[in-house]
Design a protein around this motif. Structure first.
Motif, short mmCIF file in Angstrom:
data_model
loop_
_atom_site.label_atom_id
_atom_site.label_comp_id
_atom_site.label_asym_id
_atom_site.label_seq_id
_atom_site.Cartn_x
_atom_site.Cartn_y
_atom_site.Cartn_z
N ILE A 2 33.52 37.85 38.00
CA ILE A 2 34.88 37.35 37.82
C ILE A 2 35.23 37.42 36.34
O ILE A 2 34.44 37.00 35.49
N ALA A 3 36.40 37.96 36.04
CA ALA A 3 36.82 38.14 34.65
C ALA A 3 36.97 36.80 33.95
O ALA A 3 37.17 35.76 34.58
N ALA A 36 41.74 37.05 33.89
CA ALA A 36 41.56 36.88 35.33
C ALA A 36 42.88 37.04 36.08
O ALA A 36 43.93 36.60 35.62
N THR A 37 42.78 37.65 37.23
CA THR A 37 43.95 37.77 38.11
C THR A 37 44.09 36.47 38.91
O THR A 37 43.17 35.64 38.95
N ASP A 38 45.22 36.32 39.58
CA ASP A 38 45.42 35.15 40.42
C ASP A 38 44.38 35.12 41.54
O ASP A 38 43.89 34.05 41.90
N THR A 39 44.01 36.27 42.07
CA THR A 39 42.99 36.35 43.12
C THR A 39 41.64 35.88 42.59
O THR A 39 40.90 35.15 43.28
N ALA A 67 41.65 32.18 42.30
CA ALA A 67 41.49 31.58 43.64
C ALA A 67 40.01 31.56 44.02
O ALA A 67 39.53 30.58 44.62
N LYS A 68 39.28 32.60 43.69
CA LYS A 68 37.84 32.66 43.98
C LYS A 68 37.09 31.59 43.18
O LYS A 68 36.21 30.92 43.72
N VAL A 69 37.45 31.40 41.91
CA VAL A 69 36.83 30.36 41.09
C VAL A 69 37.12 28.99 41.70
O VAL A 69 36.23 28.15 41.81
N HIS A 70 38.36 28.78 42.14
CA HIS A 70 38.72 27.52 42.78
C HIS A 70 37.85 27.29 44.01
O HIS A 70 37.32 26.19 44.23
N SER A 72 46.15 34.09 24.54
CA SER A 72 45.18 35.01 25.13
C SER A 72 45.44 35.29 26.60
O SER A 72 44.79 36.13 27.20
N GLY A 73 46.38 34.56 27.19
CA GLY A 73 46.70 34.78 28.60
C GLY A 73 46.10 33.75 29.54
O GLY A 73 46.23 33.85 30.75
N ALA A 74 45.42 32.74 29.00
CA ALA A 74 44.75 31.75 29.84
C ALA A 74 45.70 30.86 30.63
O ALA A 74 45.29 30.22 31.59
N ALA A 75 46.98 30.83 30.27
CA ALA A 75 47.94 29.98 30.97
C ALA A 75 48.76 30.75 32.01
O ALA A 75 49.65 30.18 32.63
N ARG A 76 48.44 32.03 32.21
CA ARG A 76 49.18 32.80 33.22
C ARG A 76 49.03 32.17 34.59
O ARG A 76 48.00 31.60 34.91
N HIS A 77 50.06 32.28 35.40
CA HIS A 77 50.09 31.75 36.78
C HIS A 77 49.90 30.24 36.83
O HIS A 77 49.43 29.71 37.83
N TRP A 78 50.23 29.53 35.75
CA TRP A 78 50.06 28.08 35.71
C TRP A 78 50.93 27.42 36.75
O TRP A 78 52.08 27.82 36.91
#
Length: 108
Positions: free
Chosen positions: A31-32, A37-40, A43-46, A97-103
């Motif tokens: 997992i990136a 990380a992508t939204d998918t 979801a896997k981390v969750h 860095s993009g860590a807040a994407r899809h918040w």
């Protein structure tokens, strides 16, 4: 592992340290990192974290709640206790860095 500080250092810490916050960040195999990380993948981390936290017992037992599913009263309680994951400020390195994407999807 325990740390042996010695009496003098421990006394200084007791006198001057009000609080300590430790943050750890690591990648899960396959997992990136959060910033890419992508939204998918989130979801896997969750899913992985929910399963892992669901196995905790005794004094570390608790619940894992998704931010987007929090009851407003619980959200207020967690925020006032300092236990709520908050969105990184737009000016922060994490947001840049993009860590807040899809918040706040797949965050808990």
């Amino acid at each position: 592992a325990g740390m042996a500080l010695g009496e003098e250092r421990e006394a200084l810490l007791q006198q001057h340290v009000v609080s300590v916050r430790i943050q750890t960040v690591r990648n899960l195999s396959g997992i990136a990192y959060l910033s890419t990380a992508t939204d998918t993948e989130r979801a896997k981390v969750h899913e992985l974290l929910s399963d892992a936290f669901g196995q905790l017992e005794d004094e570390v037992e608790g619940t894992f709640e998704l931010l987007q599913d929090l009851d407003p009263d619980l959200e207020e309680e967690l925020e006032s206790d300092g236990r709520l994951l908050t969105r990184p400020l737009a000016s922060s390195l994490a947001a840049a860095s993009g860590a807040a994407r899809h918040w706040p999807h797949h965050r808990g």
